[in-house]
Design a protein around this motif. Structure first.
Motif, PDB file in Angstrom:
ATOM      1  N   MET A 170       6.857  -4.863  10.382  1.00 53.22           N
ATOM      2  CA  MET A 170       7.372  -4.457  11.690  1.00 53.22           C
ATOM      3  C   MET A 170       6.264  -3.865  12.552  1.00 53.22           C
ATOM      4  SD  MET A 170      10.952  -2.626  10.571  1.00 53.22           S
ATOM      5  CE  MET A 170      11.080  -1.804  12.160  1.00 53.22           C
ATOM      6  N   LEU A 171       5.425  -3.046  11.927  1.00 51.60           N
ATOM      7  CA  LEU A 171       4.327  -2.410  12.658  1.00 51.60           C
ATOM      8  C   LEU A 171       3.340  -3.442  13.173  1.00 51.60           C
ATOM      9  CD1 LEU A 171       2.748   0.044  13.609  1.00 51.60           C
ATOM     10  CD2 LEU A 171       1.758   0.229  11.309  1.00 51.60           C
ATOM     11  N   GLN A 172       3.014  -4.427  12.335  1.00 50.21           N
ATOM     12  CA  GLN A 172       2.089  -5.472  12.771  1.00 50.21           C
ATOM     13  C   GLN A 172       2.632  -6.221  13.994  1.00 50.21           C
ATOM     14  OE1 GLN A 172      -0.001  -7.701   9.399  1.00 50.21           O
ATOM     15  NE2 GLN A 172       1.630  -6.637   8.276  1.00 50.21           N
ATOM     16  N   LYS A 173       3.928  -6.490  13.954  1.00 54.31           N
ATOM     17  CA  LYS A 173       4.570  -7.189  15.068  1.00 54.31           C
ATOM     18  C   LYS A 173       4.563  -6.322  16.320  1.00 54.31           C
ATOM     19  CE  LYS A 173       7.291 -10.520  16.754  1.00 54.31           C
ATOM     20  NZ  LYS A 173       6.896 -11.936  16.861  1.00 54.31           N
ATOM     21  N   ALA A 174       4.949  -5.050  16.164  1.00 51.39           N
ATOM     22  CA  ALA A 174       5.071  -4.159  17.310  1.00 51.39           C
ATOM     23  C   ALA A 174       3.721  -3.828  17.939  1.00 51.39           C
ATOM     24  CB  ALA A 174       5.778  -2.871  16.887  1.00 51.39           C
ATOM     25  N   ALA A 175       2.679  -3.664  17.089  1.00 51.71           N
ATOM     26  CA  ALA A 175       1.352  -3.289  17.594  1.00 51.71           C
ATOM     27  C   ALA A 175       0.458  -4.493  17.855  1.00 51.71           C
ATOM     28  CB  ALA A 175       0.672  -2.354  16.599  1.00 51.71           C
ATOM     29  N   ASP A 176       0.951  -5.697  17.522  1.00 53.73           N
ATOM     30  CA  ASP A 176       0.195  -6.931  17.702  1.00 53.73           C
ATOM     31  C   ASP A 176      -1.128  -6.887  16.934  1.00 53.73           C
ATOM     32  OD1 ASP A 176      -0.332  -9.505  18.593  1.00 53.73           O
ATOM     33  OD2 ASP A 176      -1.304  -8.818  20.452  1.00 53.73           O
ATOM     34  N   ILE A 177      -1.011  -6.567  15.628  1.00 52.17           N
ATOM     35  CA  ILE A 177      -2.177  -6.528  14.756  1.00 52.17           C
ATOM     36  C   ILE A 177      -1.883  -7.353  13.509  1.00 52.17           C
ATOM     37  CG2 ILE A 177      -3.011  -4.286  15.547  1.00 52.17           C
ATOM     38  CD1 ILE A 177      -1.682  -3.030  13.089  1.00 52.17           C
ATOM     39  N   LYS A 178      -2.922  -7.647  12.737  1.00 52.76           N
ATOM     40  CA  LYS A 178      -2.748  -8.399  11.489  1.00 52.76           C
ATOM     41  C   LYS A 178      -3.447  -7.662  10.354  1.00 52.76           C
ATOM     42  CE  LYS A 178      -3.144 -12.944   9.317  1.00 52.76           C
ATOM     43  NZ  LYS A 178      -1.753 -12.839   8.816  1.00 52.76           N
ATOM     44  N   LEU A 179      -2.669  -7.379   9.276  1.00 51.08           N
ATOM     45  CA  LEU A 179      -3.204  -6.711   8.103  1.00 51.08           C
ATOM     46  C   LEU A 179      -3.017  -7.609   6.888  1.00 51.08           C
ATOM     47  CD1 LEU A 179      -1.528  -3.232   8.752  1.00 51.08           C
ATOM     48  CD2 LEU A 179      -3.889  -3.868   9.305  1.00 51.08           C
ATOM     49  N   GLN A 180      -3.723  -7.314   5.819  1.00 50.00           N
ATOM     50  CA  GLN A 180      -3.610  -8.064   4.564  1.00 50.00           C
ATOM     51  C   GLN A 180      -2.665  -7.316   3.630  1.00 50.00           C
ATOM     52  OE1 GLN A 180      -7.298  -8.502   2.443  1.00 50.00           O
ATOM     53  NE2 GLN A 180      -6.364  -9.550   0.708  1.00 50.00           N
ATOM     54  N   HIS A 181      -1.515  -7.895   3.303  1.00 50.64           N
ATOM     55  CA  HIS A 181      -0.525  -7.220   2.461  1.00 50.64           C
ATOM     56  C   HIS A 181      -0.886  -7.319   0.990  1.00 50.64           C
ATOM     57  CE1 HIS A 181       3.637  -7.311   0.428  1.00 50.64           C
ATOM     58  NE2 HIS A 181       3.272  -6.061   0.584  1.00 50.64           N
ATOM     59  N   ILE A 182      -0.907  -6.150   0.306  1.00 53.84           N
ATOM     60  CA  ILE A 182      -1.173  -6.092  -1.135  1.00 53.84           C
ATOM     61  C   ILE A 182       0.044  -5.464  -1.811  1.00 53.84           C
ATOM     62  CG2 ILE A 182      -2.716  -5.315  -2.972  1.00 53.84           C
ATOM     63  CD1 ILE A 182      -4.097  -7.126  -0.984  1.00 53.84           C
ATOM     64  N   PRO A 183       0.896  -6.263  -2.469  1.00 53.75           N
ATOM     65  CA  PRO A 183       2.084  -5.700  -3.122  1.00 53.75           C
ATOM     66  C   PRO A 183       1.753  -5.097  -4.485  1.00 53.75           C
ATOM     67  CG  PRO A 183       2.065  -8.081  -3.368  1.00 53.75           C
ATOM     68  CD  PRO A 183       0.862  -7.734  -2.534  1.00 53.75           C
ATOM     69  N   TYR A 184       2.371  -3.955  -4.767  1.00 55.09           N
ATOM     70  CA  TYR A 184       2.233  -3.294  -6.065  1.00 55.09           C
ATOM     71  C   TYR A 184       3.600  -3.222  -6.747  1.00 55.09           C
ATOM     72  CZ  TYR A 184      -2.583  -1.761  -5.233  1.00 55.09           C
ATOM     73  OH  TYR A 184      -3.933  -1.734  -5.019  1.00 55.09           O
ATOM     74  N   LYS A 185       3.605  -2.789  -7.981  1.00 57.89           N
ATOM     75  CA  LYS A 185       4.862  -2.594  -8.699  1.00 57.89           C
ATOM     76  C   LYS A 185       5.278  -1.131  -8.593  1.00 57.89           C
ATOM     77  CE  LYS A 185       4.287  -6.414 -11.943  1.00 57.89           C
ATOM     78  NZ  LYS A 185       4.199  -6.845 -13.358  1.00 57.89           N
ATOM     79  N   GLY A 186       5.683  -0.747  -7.398  1.00 59.31           N
ATOM     80  CA  GLY A 186       6.130   0.619  -7.168  1.00 59.31           C
ATOM     81  C   GLY A 186       5.253   1.372  -6.190  1.00 59.31           C
ATOM     82  N   ALA A 187       5.863   2.368  -5.528  1.00 58.07           N
ATOM     83  CA  ALA A 187       5.163   3.150  -4.514  1.00 58.07           C
ATOM     84  C   ALA A 187       4.059   4.013  -5.104  1.00 58.07           C
ATOM     85  CB  ALA A 187       6.172   4.030  -3.768  1.00 58.07           C
ATOM     86  N   ALA A 188       4.295   4.549  -6.304  1.00 54.95           N
ATOM     87  CA  ALA A 188       3.302   5.431  -6.921  1.00 54.95           C
ATOM     88  C   ALA A 188       1.996   4.699  -7.188  1.00 54.95           C
ATOM     89  CB  ALA A 188       3.858   6.023  -8.214  1.00 54.95           C
ATOM     90  N   ALA A 189       2.094   3.473  -7.679  1.00 51.68           N
ATOM     91  CA  ALA A 189       0.886   2.688  -7.966  1.00 51.68           C
ATOM     92  C   ALA A 189       0.129   2.374  -6.683  1.00 51.68           C
ATOM     93  CB  ALA A 189       1.265   1.395  -8.684  1.00 51.68           C
ATOM     94  N   ALA A 190       0.876   2.070  -5.614  1.00 45.42           N
ATOM     95  CA  ALA A 190       0.239   1.775  -4.326  1.00 45.42           C
ATOM     96  C   ALA A 190      -0.477   3.010  -3.788  1.00 45.42           C
ATOM     97  CB  ALA A 190       1.289   1.284  -3.331  1.00 45.42           C
ATOM     98  N   ALA A 191       0.185   4.155  -3.839  1.00 43.55           N
ATOM     99  CA  ALA A 191      -0.409   5.393  -3.332  1.00 43.55           C
ATOM    100  C   ALA A 191      -1.669   5.754  -4.121  1.00 43.55           C
ATOM    101  CB  ALA A 191       0.609   6.530  -3.412  1.00 43.55           C
ATOM    102  N   THR A 192      -1.611   5.572  -5.428  1.00 49.05           N
ATOM    103  CA  THR A 192      -2.757   5.897  -6.280  1.00 49.05           C
ATOM    104  C   THR A 192      -3.983   5.077  -5.906  1.00 49.05           C
ATOM    105  OG1 THR A 192      -1.326   6.517  -8.139  1.00 49.05           O
ATOM    106  CG2 THR A 192      -3.603   5.939  -8.663  1.00 49.05           C
ATOM    107  N   ASP A 193      -3.777   3.804  -5.607  1.00 46.48           N
ATOM    108  CA  ASP A 193      -4.920   2.958  -5.263  1.00 46.48           C
ATOM    109  C   ASP A 193      -5.458   3.252  -3.860  1.00 46.48           C
ATOM    110  OD1 ASP A 193      -5.234   1.727  -7.665  1.00 46.48           O
ATOM    111  OD2 ASP A 193      -4.978  -0.315  -6.932  1.00 46.48           O
ATOM    112  N   VAL A 194      -4.627   3.774  -2.972  1.00 44.76           N
ATOM    113  CA  VAL A 194      -5.138   4.194  -1.661  1.00 44.76           C
ATOM    114  C   VAL A 194      -5.958   5.475  -1.836  1.00 44.76           C
ATOM    115  CG1 VAL A 194      -4.546   4.906   0.692  1.00 44.76           C
ATOM    116  CG2 VAL A 194      -3.218   3.119  -0.424  1.00 44.76           C
ATOM    117  N   VAL A 195      -5.483   6.374  -2.675  1.00 42.70           N
ATOM    118  CA  VAL A 195      -6.230   7.605  -2.966  1.00 42.70           C
ATOM    119  C   VAL A 195      -7.596   7.280  -3.563  1.00 42.70           C
ATOM    120  CG1 VAL A 195      -6.303   9.640  -4.463  1.00 42.70           C
ATOM    121  CG2 VAL A 195      -4.197   9.073  -3.243  1.00 42.70           C
ATOM    122  N   SER A 196      -7.632   6.292  -4.468  1.00 48.01           N
ATOM    123  CA  SER A 196      -8.901   5.944  -5.130  1.00 48.01           C
ATOM    124  C   SER A 196      -9.815   5.103  -4.251  1.00 48.01           C
ATOM    125  CB  SER A 196      -8.615   5.191  -6.429  1.00 48.01           C
ATOM    126  OG  SER A 196      -8.072   3.904  -6.151  1.00 48.01           O
TER     127      SER A 196
END
Length: 322
Positions: A170-196
């Motif tokens: 939704m954000l990409q559409k609203a702001a007219d930007i393009k990002l690369q989506h990386i799916p994880y198995k759960g929010a905790a795993a995603a947050a951990t990799d952003v922290v690292s």
């Protein structure tokens, strides 16, 4: 005939009395709360706070069971097919219940026909966060960087079709930007990799990111909700930069269709007492959430309205499950 009629009447009264007596004593054994999202996310955290309080109030265990997969469809479908006796309940996020039907050709459940609404539980803050090393510090700076190099920046989600994923679309559409989506198995795993620093960005619920934010391991670029959240009063909403953007996720409890009204009413009353408890309210606030006290009838209306609203948003955003 009169004797037969009298006997039948007595039998009916006895059956009704037995049923009511059984319901009055509910719960007689542990109650399973199916959470169709992974541990560490907002729904899981809210479910565990409520499970502990309901256990204390009723004297019987309420046990959280995470059944993940397909953006919440696996656990939700499983709950829809459970015996409607009040011992298997669904605690879910709005994403699985009212957004997935617009994202998936087949979810394995009908959000209206297969469930009895019990009660809303809470609302949670959601944020766009970044690794502290990310060059942008505000939404305007982030959007400018993303526009200059379309597709360069990766954004982690809790998985394909999850709320984190859809909000990013939704954000990409609203702001007219393009990002690369990386799916994880759960929010905790995603947050951990952003922290690292493995991935620079992610949309996260407050429960899964607040500790990292407070410790400085993640920085907030913008709040997803329509209004600023109490836990981060100085953090601007994304909508303050991207006009018209905003969503406030909710969480609720549902029972399989056919569950007796007496049981859902009992649960609604117990949930109401739990949400009035100062300790529960404080624990939810610590998670960046707030109580959402209401009735089963109100939750039913919210579901029906949000099915229409999110179907429109999904169509307009062009979001698709990978």
């Amino acid at each position: 005939m009169k004797k037969i009629a009298t006997a039948l009447s007595a039998l009916v009264i006895a059956l009704i009395s037995t049923t009511l007596s059984a319901q009055d004593k509910y719960p007689l054994r542990p109650v399973t709360l199916i959470v169709p999202q992974a541990p560490g996310g907002a729904n899981d955290a809210i479910a565990r706070v409520l499970a502990q309080k309901l256990s204390d109030q009723t004297g019987q265990s309420f046990v959280v069971e995470n059944r993940v997969g397909a953006g919440g469809n696996v656990g939700t479908a499983l709950a829809s097919k459970a015996k409607p006796d009040g011992y298997t309940l669904l605690v879910t996020a709005d994403s699985a219940q009212v957004i997935n039907p617009a994202l998936y050709a087949k979810t394995g459940f009908d959000p209206v026909k297969d469930f009895e609404p019990v009660a809303p539980l809470a609302k949670a803050g959601y944020v766009l966060v970044a690794n502290p090393s990310f060059a942008g510090n505000t939404m305007a700076e982030f959007i400018s960087l993303a526009k200059m190099q379309p597709g360069k920046y990766a954004i982690a989600s809790a998985g394909n079709g999850t709320l984190n994923h859809l909000i990013a679309e939704m954000l990409q559409k609203a702001a007219d930007i393009k990002l690369q989506h990386i799916p994880y198995k759960g929010a905790a795993a995603a947050a951990t990799d952003v922290v690292s620093g493995q991935v620079p960005l992610s949309v996260q619920s407050m429960p899964s990111s607040i500790a990292f934010i407070k410790s400085g391991k993640l920085k907030v670029l913008g709040v997803v909700n329509e209004k600023r959240v109490a836990a981060l009063p100085d953090a601007p909403t994304i909508g303050e930069t991207v006009k018209g953007f905003g969503a406030t996720p909710w969480y609720g409890m549902f029972a399989p269709t056919g569950t007796p009204k007496a049981l859902t009413q009992y649960l609604q009353n117990e949930i109401g007492k739990a949400l009035d408890d100062p300790d529960v309210r404080a624990r939810l606030a610590t998670l960046g959430c707030e109580p959402f006290k209401g009735t089963s009838e109100q939750l039913a209306v919210i579901v029906k309205d949000d099915l229409v609203r999110w179907a429109k948003i999904v169509k307009e955003s062009g979001a698709q499950v990978d």
